[in-house]
Design an enzyme around this catalytic site. Structure first.
Site: not given
Ligand code: SF4
Length: 245
Positions: A120-121, A201, A204, A227
């Site tokens: 996701c990151c 985010c 998280c 991240c």
């Molecule tokens: S912090 Fe969480 S929601 Fe944001 S990009 Fe990374 S995994 Fe995705």
């Protein structure tokens, strides 16, 4: 002296030796001097971001500011980004968003964070920043050593992916930041008073208890602490370490 790409090998070491004990304002001024073009500041508009943004506004209000709008930020962060930009007179704040094609492929239901925070990151932070930094030879980050972990050994100037990275606040601690905020009457991020000393985010990021580490609420309950935007890229690999912006 302006930047000459031929000088990159060793340039970061020379600048680090020169600036490792310098004030953040002096580091910023030197960064702008060496890179009159091709320099950007990457900011999360998070809990401590106002300090570096205020310093940048004094040196060069038109400095390109890159803001990673992951699509998963707190509404308060988006409001703060708008209000602080206006308050500081920053004229070139750029929102870096995930590519539609990447989201359609990797995260069509916006729930990838539930199964793979690293992936996701990668889609929402690492790739957009990679694209956003194209054309820049150097960037400025807001990381500090007192945040602990991999940041304990953070240099003031380093290089990665063929770019110089300046970390003007590397030597500062929380009391330095608080004093600067107070001295310049800078508005805090609205979630700080609700127990968020570090903001990312919403899926998280959790509030922390008194006495916990600044970043204890980031990816709480997992081994992930960063991240991935500050790690040298390995082709085909998903980064699992990194840093704040
Ligand atoms: S912090 Fe969480 S929601 Fe944001 S990009 Fe990374 S995994 Fe995705």
């Amino acid at each position: 002296m302006a930047y000459d790409p031929a000088q990159l090998p060793g340039l970061e070491a020379r600048l680090d030796a020169e600036l490792r004990r310098a004030d953040p304002e002096a580091i910023l001024a030197r960064a702008v001097e060496v890179f009159p073009q091709g320099l950007a500041l990457v900011s999360s508009f998070g809990a401590e971001s106002a300090v570096l943004l205020h310093m940048a506004a004094q040196v060069r209000p038109d400095l390109p500011i890159l803001f990673l709008d992951t699509g998963m930020l707190f509404a308060q962060t988006l409001d703060y980004r708008r209000a602080l930009t206006a308050r500081l007179g920053l004229t070139d704040v750029r929102d870096l968003r995930p590519a539609f094609a990447d989201l359609a492929t990797a995260d069509p239901r916006s729930d990838l964070w539930r199964t793979s925070t690293d992936a996701c990151c990668e889609v929402r932070k690492v790739l957009p920043l990679e694209r956003g930094l194209e054309g820049f030879g150097a960037w400025i980050t807001g990381r500090k050593r007192f945040h602990g972990g991999d940041r304990l050994s953070l240099p003031v100037v380093e290089s990665a992916e063929g770019r110089i990275k300046f970390n003007p606040l590397a030597n500062w601690d929380k009391s330095d930041l608080d004093a600067y905020m107070e001295r310049h009457a800078l508005p805090p991020h609205p979630l700080v008073e609700h127990g968020y000393p570090s903001l990312g985010c919403w899926p998280c990021t959790q509030p922390v208890e008194a006495g916990q580490d600044v970043r204890a609420g980031r990816w709480a309950g997992s081994e992930k602490t960063e991240c991935g935007i500050h790690v040298a890229r390995t082709p085909g690999a998903v980064n699992d370490l990194g840093g704040d912006i």
